[in-house]
Enzyme design. Sequence first.
Site, PDB file in Angstrom:
ATOM      1  N   CYS A   1       2.037  39.299  43.905  1.00  0.00           N
ATOM      2  CA  CYS A   1       1.454  39.258  45.253  1.00  0.00           C
ATOM      3  C   CYS A   1       1.068  37.855  45.691  1.00  0.00           C
ATOM      4  O   CYS A   1       0.614  37.653  46.816  1.00  0.00           O
ATOM      5  CB  CYS A   1       0.241  40.182  45.330  1.00  0.00           C
ATOM      6  SG  CYS A   1      -1.157  39.607  44.356  1.00  0.00           S
TER       7      CYS A   1
ATOM      8  N   LYS B   1       2.296  59.661   5.481  1.00  0.00           N
ATOM      9  CA  LYS B   1       2.400  60.144   6.859  1.00  0.00           C
ATOM     10  C   LYS B   1       3.871  60.338   7.201  1.00  0.00           C
ATOM     11  O   LYS B   1       4.606  59.365   7.419  1.00  0.00           O
ATOM     12  CB  LYS B   1       1.744  59.131   7.806  1.00  0.00           C
ATOM     13  CG  LYS B   1       1.701  59.562   9.238  1.00  0.00           C
ATOM     14  CD  LYS B   1       0.775  58.639  10.029  1.00  0.00           C
ATOM     15  CE  LYS B   1       0.686  59.029  11.486  1.00  0.00           C
ATOM     16  NZ  LYS B   1       1.918  58.855  12.223  1.00  0.00           N
TER      17      LYS B   1
ATOM     18  N   GLU C   1      -2.642  60.668   2.032  1.00  0.00           N
ATOM     19  CA  GLU C   1      -1.455  61.513   2.225  1.00  0.00           C
ATOM     20  C   GLU C   1      -0.372  60.755   2.986  1.00  0.00           C
ATOM     21  O   GLU C   1      -0.629  60.280   4.093  1.00  0.00           O
ATOM     22  CB  GLU C   1      -1.861  62.764   3.033  1.00  0.00           C
ATOM     23  CG  GLU C   1      -3.041  63.497   2.414  1.00  0.00           C
ATOM     24  CD  GLU C   1      -3.727  64.485   3.378  1.00  0.00           C
ATOM     25  OE1 GLU C   1      -3.128  64.817   4.418  1.00  0.00           O
ATOM     26  OE2 GLU C   1      -4.854  64.894   3.075  1.00  0.00           O
TER      27      GLU C   1
ATOM     28  N   ASP D   1       8.750  77.739  55.863  1.00  0.00           N
ATOM     29  CA  ASP D   1       7.504  77.196  55.319  1.00  0.00           C
ATOM     30  C   ASP D   1       6.312  77.517  56.208  1.00  0.00           C
ATOM     31  O   ASP D   1       5.235  77.873  55.733  1.00  0.00           O
ATOM     32  CB  ASP D   1       7.611  75.674  55.169  1.00  0.00           C
ATOM     33  CG  ASP D   1       8.373  75.311  53.915  1.00  0.00           C
ATOM     34  OD1 ASP D   1       8.555  74.127  53.658  1.00  0.00           O
ATOM     35  OD2 ASP D   1       8.773  76.254  53.194  1.00  0.00           O
TER      36      ASP D   1
ATOM     37  N   GLU E   1       3.561  69.092   9.445  1.00  0.00           N
ATOM     38  CA  GLU E   1       4.654  68.347  10.085  1.00  0.00           C
ATOM     39  C   GLU E   1       5.984  69.051   9.881  1.00  0.00           C
ATOM     40  O   GLU E   1       6.325  69.455   8.767  1.00  0.00           O
ATOM     41  CB  GLU E   1       4.692  66.964   9.431  1.00  0.00           C
ATOM     42  CG  GLU E   1       5.219  65.874  10.285  1.00  0.00           C
ATOM     43  CD  GLU E   1       4.235  65.372  11.350  1.00  0.00           C
ATOM     44  OE1 GLU E   1       3.107  65.914  11.435  1.00  0.00           O
ATOM     45  OE2 GLU E   1       4.615  64.465  12.092  1.00  0.00           O
TER      46      GLU E   1
ATOM     47  N   LEU F   1      -4.558  59.832  15.451  1.00  0.00           N
ATOM     48  CA  LEU F   1      -5.327  59.053  14.482  1.00  0.00           C
ATOM     49  C   LEU F   1      -5.360  57.593  14.890  1.00  0.00           C
ATOM     50  O   LEU F   1      -4.414  57.099  15.503  1.00  0.00           O
ATOM     51  CB  LEU F   1      -4.661  59.134  13.106  1.00  0.00           C
ATOM     52  CG  LEU F   1      -4.663  60.480  12.397  1.00  0.00           C
ATOM     53  CD1 LEU F   1      -3.759  60.427  11.183  1.00  0.00           C
ATOM     54  CD2 LEU F   1      -6.077  60.842  11.974  1.00  0.00           C
TER      55      LEU F   1
HETATM   56  S1  IVH Z   1      -4.179  64.930  10.044  1.00  0.00           S
HETATM   57  C1  IVH Z   1      -7.184  64.700  13.467  1.00  0.00           C
HETATM   58  N1  IVH Z   1      -2.536  64.481   8.081  1.00  0.00           N
HETATM   59  O1  IVH Z   1      -0.037  61.981  12.342  1.00  0.00           O
HETATM   60  C2  IVH Z   1      -6.309  64.741  12.272  1.00  0.00           C
HETATM   61  N2  IVH Z   1      -1.760  64.024  10.293  1.00  0.00           N
HETATM   62  O2  IVH Z   1      -1.494  60.350  14.521  1.00  0.00           O
HETATM   63  C3  IVH Z   1      -4.885  64.393  12.581  1.00  0.00           C
HETATM   64  N3  IVH Z   1       0.570  63.227  10.414  1.00  0.00           N
HETATM   65  O3  IVH Z   1      -0.108  64.172  15.062  1.00  0.00           O
HETATM   66  C4  IVH Z   1      -3.906  65.096  11.756  1.00  0.00           C
HETATM   67  N4  IVH Z   1       0.963  63.288   8.243  1.00  0.00           N
HETATM   68  O4  IVH Z   1       1.718  64.514  13.381  1.00  0.00           O
HETATM   69  C5  IVH Z   1      -2.705  64.432   9.423  1.00  0.00           C
HETATM   70  N5  IVH Z   1      -1.212  64.149   6.230  1.00  0.00           N
HETATM   71  C6  IVH Z   1      -1.364  64.110   7.551  1.00  0.00           C
HETATM   72  C7  IVH Z   1      -0.319  63.686   8.426  1.00  0.00           C
HETATM   73  C8  IVH Z   1      -0.568  63.647   9.809  1.00  0.00           C
HETATM   74  C9  IVH Z   1       1.473  63.024   9.437  1.00  0.00           C
HETATM   75  C10 IVH Z   1       0.797  63.003  11.869  1.00  0.00           C
HETATM   76  C11 IVH Z   1       0.515  64.186  12.744  1.00  0.00           C
HETATM   77  C12 IVH Z   1      -0.455  63.732  13.794  1.00  0.00           C
HETATM   78  C13 IVH Z   1      -0.348  62.242  13.676  1.00  0.00           C
HETATM   79  C14 IVH Z   1      -1.673  61.600  13.993  1.00  0.00           C
END
Ligand code: IVH
Length: 676
Positions: free
Chosen positions: A406, A119, A117, A34, A177, A84
């Site tokens: 503490c 999730k 949409e 080293d 996704e 989100l």
């Molecule tokens: S839009 C800034 N659309 O949710 C816009 N996200 O917490 C963010 N996800 O990491 C993405 N379905 O993995 C979007 N129809 C959808 C979604 C979606 C699932 C997930 C995605 C993202 C997370 C956000």
Amino acid sequence: MNIKLIEETYLKKINQFIKYNKSYYLESNSIISDSDFDILKKEILQLEDRYTFLRNKKSPSLSVGFKPSKNFQKIKHKVAMLSLGNAFNEEDLENFEKKIINFLSLKNSNSIEYSAEPKIDGISASLIYVNGKLTKGLSRGDGNEGEDITQNIKTIKDIPLEITLSNFPEEIDIRGEVFIENDDFKKINDKFANPRNAASGSLRQKNSLITAKIPLKFIAYTYGYEKKMNINDQTSFLENLKLWGFKTNPFNKKIIGVKNLILNHKKLEKKRKELAFDIDGIVYKVNDFDLQKRLGFAANAPRWAIAHKFSANSSTSEIMNIEIQIGRTGALTPVAKIKPVNIGGVIVSNATLHNEDEIIRKDIRVGDTVTVERAGDVIPHVVLVDLKKRKQNSKKFIFPLKCPSCGSKTIKDYNEITKKQDAVRRCASEGFECEKIAIERIKHFVSKDAFNIDGFGKKIVENFWNLKLIRLPQDIFMLNYSKVEELEGWGKLSVANLKFSIEEKKNISLERFIYSLGIRHIGQENAKLIARHLKTSPNFFQLSGESNIENLSNIDGIGNTQIQSIKKFFLNRTNRKVLNELEKNLLIKDVILINSKGLLKNKTFMLTGKLNGISRAEAKSLIEQNSGKIISNVNKKLDYLISGEKPTVQKVNTAKDWNIKVINQAEWLKMLNKSS
Ligand code: IVH
């Protein structure tokens, strides 16, 4: 020495350096001691110092080490992959819409159109198409930097490799996704706990031939950046995705107004179990792309979208014990240790009881039978006590008045805004003096939004703390690597990787640095405001003087609470010592404003009175987008006071007295080449 000889000597040393470095980092093999290695490094640096024409890409002055061989190469996302915000009920949605209406300065009666949409609970991926060809597939990573998983992505049948349709953008980063359907998961579930882990594991493993055997699916839903795309709203974008050959969610809907979002949420929640894949809520996006652009982003998430989670799953269990956890800010959080129960597929053995007031209000006691709720990724919590099942000998829980870590006294702050005492009790010690707070502060320091040190997670912080390897944040940059190497589970390569990650993060932005200190009330958004105001790290380190800190009140968004907290931070000796050491060890980058060529470059603005058709928040964001700066007091640094309807007369008069230009909305918009 003549120039040629100097160059030759220098190159010889560089080549030696590369050779030793490579064998150390990549082959886990030290072929030089080293200290000899350090001497060689020093000689190179001295040569460069003396002969400024010498510069090599691989010089130790430019590289921090050899990039360790990791499974995947890291690539920066051109547009960050953000997360989100969450909504859990109608009230949260009403607030979400209210904020949009206020930001856009719309009439309250306006109903906003959303794309709703489902999730999917999988792993997000970004697909880069150039001239119709899939050129790269990236994982989300930390949101800024993802992993190059192109080979694995290409094995997914839902993902088109080439798109020849004429309206497909010249370049686009399609995001969606990757997931596994529940039936497929059942067939392969020998290795993974749930479909999400299975998708993540298969997508991020090295051999794409194995990935190809897993029935991964892909649903597209948004884009990062695009070149030459001519689409005006999200629902048309989703339609186009289908035309281009992507799968989209069959339950996507265009919906107007919060009431209808709720109806759709109820319907889908009932249908949830019948679906072929797991969903944990519904994402709502403001449909119009122009409105999305105007709304923009807060620190970590867009203002134009939110995830409406499905209601929690719940179960009953018994409280075995109540423990007090101490957080980074000294908050004492009671946590119920419960008999493990399965709640919606996850085994839960801890449930938060929030704070002292909550325990008193619900009279929660050890031995009680309670209902525990869990929603998605939110921490499980106790919702109610079944008093009928309370044991006869049960005793009220006595909340500790001294910090269990503490022994310091604990306090409840008085909240100036609500004019009430806080529900949260805090350890009154000043941070690093309390062991538990110190550990939590170091965890925060290395966390994702702060230093984001790869491979330095919470467990490692605890482990290194227990072994006395770290006590203060700066210890991370002076780690005794030979000691780490001797620990169980560590070897030459993993230590080299850790060293690389730590060295790499010595170069940090001012805003991340400020955030990493974990000053109470200075979250990401405030850290950003302060960094933009101060611009350089010396300005930050000089804050210790009281009057310097008071100057921060010029920043729109920084108020008395923040100022008092920063003062308290700088008054503490240990904090000052930490800053001193960090200053020596780090390279903190100055703030360079992204659009520094904007129309309002180097100009400062202040707003007074109401503007017409544009909210204060949007006006602020518009000024910032055009490289202008907002300040919140009339002072000598102010260039323009924008005066709307019913301005504060005193502000206008002071500005006039000091020869500061007072302009109206139309004059301001003219500066931006916009008409009112
Ligand atoms: S839009 C800034 N659309 O949710 C816009 N996200 O917490 C963010 N996800 O990491 C993405 N379905 O993995 C979007 N129809 C959808 C979604 C979606 C699932 C997930 C995605 C993202 C997370 C956000």
